[in-house]
Design a protein around this motif. Structure first.
Motif, short mmCIF file in Angstrom:
data_model
loop_
_atom_site.label_atom_id
_atom_site.label_comp_id
_atom_site.label_asym_id
_atom_site.label_seq_id
_atom_site.Cartn_x
_atom_site.Cartn_y
_atom_site.Cartn_z
N ARG A 37 0.83 -1.21 0.00
CA ARG A 37 0.00 0.00 0.00
C ARG A 37 0.86 1.25 0.00
N ALA A 38 1.89 1.26 0.82
CA ALA A 38 2.78 2.42 0.88
C ALA A 38 3.45 2.66 -0.47
N VAL A 39 3.96 1.60 -1.07
CA VAL A 39 4.65 1.73 -2.36
C VAL A 39 3.66 2.20 -3.43
N PHE A 40 2.47 1.62 -3.46
CA PHE A 40 1.48 2.01 -4.47
C PHE A 40 1.11 3.48 -4.32
N VAL A 41 0.83 3.91 -3.10
CA VAL A 41 0.42 5.30 -2.87
C VAL A 41 1.54 6.26 -3.27
N LEU A 42 2.75 5.98 -2.83
CA LEU A 42 3.86 6.88 -3.12
C LEU A 42 4.14 6.96 -4.61
N ARG A 43 4.09 5.82 -5.29
CA ARG A 43 4.44 5.79 -6.72
C ARG A 43 3.29 6.26 -7.60
N GLU A 44 2.10 5.68 -7.41
CA GLU A 44 0.99 5.93 -8.33
C GLU A 44 0.27 7.25 -8.06
N VAL A 45 0.24 7.67 -6.81
CA VAL A 45 -0.50 8.88 -6.47
C VAL A 45 0.40 10.10 -6.42
N PHE A 46 1.58 9.95 -5.79
CA PHE A 46 2.44 11.10 -5.57
C PHE A 46 3.70 11.11 -6.45
N ASP A 47 3.83 10.09 -7.31
CA ASP A 47 4.91 10.04 -8.30
C ASP A 47 6.29 10.16 -7.66
N VAL A 48 6.45 9.55 -6.50
CA VAL A 48 7.75 9.53 -5.83
C VAL A 48 8.66 8.53 -6.56
N GLY A 49 9.91 8.87 -6.72
CA GLY A 49 10.85 8.00 -7.42
C GLY A 49 11.11 6.71 -6.66
N TYR A 50 11.48 5.67 -7.41
CA TYR A 50 11.71 4.36 -6.79
C TYR A 50 12.84 4.42 -5.76
N GLU A 51 13.87 5.19 -6.04
CA GLU A 51 15.00 5.27 -5.11
C GLU A 51 14.55 5.86 -3.77
N GLU A 52 13.74 6.92 -3.85
CA GLU A 52 13.26 7.55 -2.62
C GLU A 52 12.28 6.63 -1.88
N ILE A 53 11.43 5.92 -2.62
CA ILE A 53 10.50 4.98 -1.98
C ILE A 53 11.29 3.89 -1.26
N ALA A 54 12.36 3.42 -1.90
CA ALA A 54 13.18 2.37 -1.29
C ALA A 54 13.71 2.82 0.06
N ARG A 55 14.15 4.08 0.14
CA ARG A 55 14.64 4.59 1.43
C ARG A 55 13.50 4.70 2.44
N SER A 56 12.29 5.01 1.96
CA SER A 56 11.16 5.20 2.86
C SER A 56 10.67 3.89 3.47
N VAL A 57 10.76 2.80 2.70
CA VAL A 57 10.21 1.52 3.18
C VAL A 57 11.30 0.51 3.53
N ASP A 58 12.56 0.96 3.49
CA ASP A 58 13.70 0.11 3.86
C ASP A 58 13.77 -1.16 3.00
N LYS A 59 13.63 -0.97 1.70
CA LYS A 59 13.77 -2.06 0.74
C LYS A 59 14.76 -1.64 -0.34
N SER A 60 15.24 -2.60 -1.10
CA SER A 60 16.08 -2.26 -2.24
C SER A 60 15.22 -1.66 -3.35
N GLU A 61 15.86 -0.90 -4.24
CA GLU A 61 15.10 -0.31 -5.34
C GLU A 61 14.49 -1.39 -6.23
N ALA A 62 15.24 -2.47 -6.45
CA ALA A 62 14.72 -3.57 -7.28
C ALA A 62 13.48 -4.19 -6.64
N ALA A 63 13.54 -4.37 -5.32
CA ALA A 63 12.39 -4.95 -4.61
C ALA A 63 11.18 -4.02 -4.70
N VAL A 64 11.42 -2.72 -4.59
CA VAL A 64 10.34 -1.75 -4.65
C VAL A 64 9.67 -1.77 -6.03
N ARG A 65 10.46 -1.90 -7.07
CA ARG A 65 9.89 -1.97 -8.43
C ARG A 65 8.98 -3.21 -8.56
N GLN A 66 9.40 -4.32 -8.00
CA GLN A 66 8.58 -5.54 -8.04
C GLN A 66 7.30 -5.36 -7.24
#
Length: 293
Positions: A118-147
């Motif tokens: 839910r966090a990844v979807f909201v940040l990416r799809e609603v607020f257009d946050v970059g994958y790198e920044e999302i990765a830092r926000s949810v403590d995941k790798s960028e590759a994992a966040v993309r998946q």
């Protein structure tokens, strides 16, 4: 006013929107903002290059913690749990993407995602946050966040109407529904519903509501009309913009009874969401400011 306060206040409406989209609860979103402010006040601002991104990161982490706590509360909740409805201004409806993301229909779908999804979807799809920044926000790798983003997007798309109605079409459908309920027109009520419509009521164990979703136009019409006939009270309704989309605010004998939101597509009303829990109706006295930037 210090610099930290100025930056936080400048982004407060955005941060509230982020937290609410992740939580579906305005009260919990406000708590997250309070917790986030305490953490932001301790930050050395000379180390912060982008205050907006940093604050979103703090809010995301606090919201994820709160989501896990809310999961335990929802397990003990009486009947279905619906998001807390927010009265929003017309400019929110004009931002089509924001209105869609705030809609009760989508918020219900987001409830079926894991907290991280839910966090990844909201940040990416609603607020257009970059994958790198999302990765830092949810403590995941960028590759994992993309998946995770890909999986969450597919999950949501599979549960969204393929031919969503426009705001004008939704208003028309709700106006027909309002007339049918206020006049006791059973056939008029049936005509505006899609055959496989789903009704979800949220009374929270405080107000009477169906304890499980009700599926099918005939069953829903019998349930609603039967309940009104038994009560002997004629409901009155007024159109409103709730979560950026057309909705109805119902009153019985002049007292606020609940908020009815709908999902509408080319076949008619396919989803009805009625929030009666009074603890979720406290913000209906004034517009809530929600933004995407």
């Amino acid at each position: 006013m210090g610099v930290a306060t100025e930056v936080f206040v400048a982004h407060r409406n955005l941060l509230f929107t982020v937290a609410y989209e992740m939580l579906g609860s305005a009260a919990d979103a406000e708590d997250v903002l309070q917790e986030s402010w305490l953490r932001w006040a301790e930050v050395d601002l000379e180390t912060v290059r982008d205050g907006r991104s940093y604050l979103i990161r703090i809010v995301t982490r606090q919201a994820l913690n709160r989501l896990r706590t809310m999961a335990r509360r929802k397990e003990a909740y009486v009947g279905p749990w619906l998001p807390e409805p927010l009265l929003t201004s017309p400019d929110v409806a004009e931002d089509v993407e924001l209105a869609e993301s705030l809609s009760m229909a989508l918020m219900v779908v987001l409830e079926t995602l894991t907290p991280t999804e839910r966090a990844v979807f909201v940040l990416r799809e609603v607020f257009d946050v970059g994958y790198e920044e999302i990765a830092r926000s949810v403590d995941k790798s960028e590759a994992a966040v993309r998946q995770i983003a890909h999986r969450a997007r597919k999950h949501v798309e599979a549960r969204q109407p393929r031919q969503p109605a426009s705001a004008a079409e939704a208003r028309t459908a709700l106006a027909s529904l309002q007339r049918a309920l206020e006049t006791g027109d059973r056939q008029g009520f049936l005509d505006v519903l899609a055959p496989d419509v789903v009704y979800i009521g949220d009374g929270g164990g405080i107000r009477q509501a169906a304890l499980r979703p009700v599926v099918g136009a005939d069953r829903i019409v019998r349930m609603v009309m039967g309940g009104l006939a038994k009560s002997g009270v004629i409901p009155t309704a007024e159109p409103a913009l709730v979560n950026g989309t057309p909705a109805l605010v119902f009153r019985l004998n002049g007292k606020l009874d609940g908020v009815l939101a709908a999902r509408v597509d080319s076949t008619g009303i396919t989803g009805l969401y009625y929030v009666r829990n009074p603890e979720k109706l406290t913000r209906l006295g004034a517009d809530t400011v929600v933004v995407r930037s």
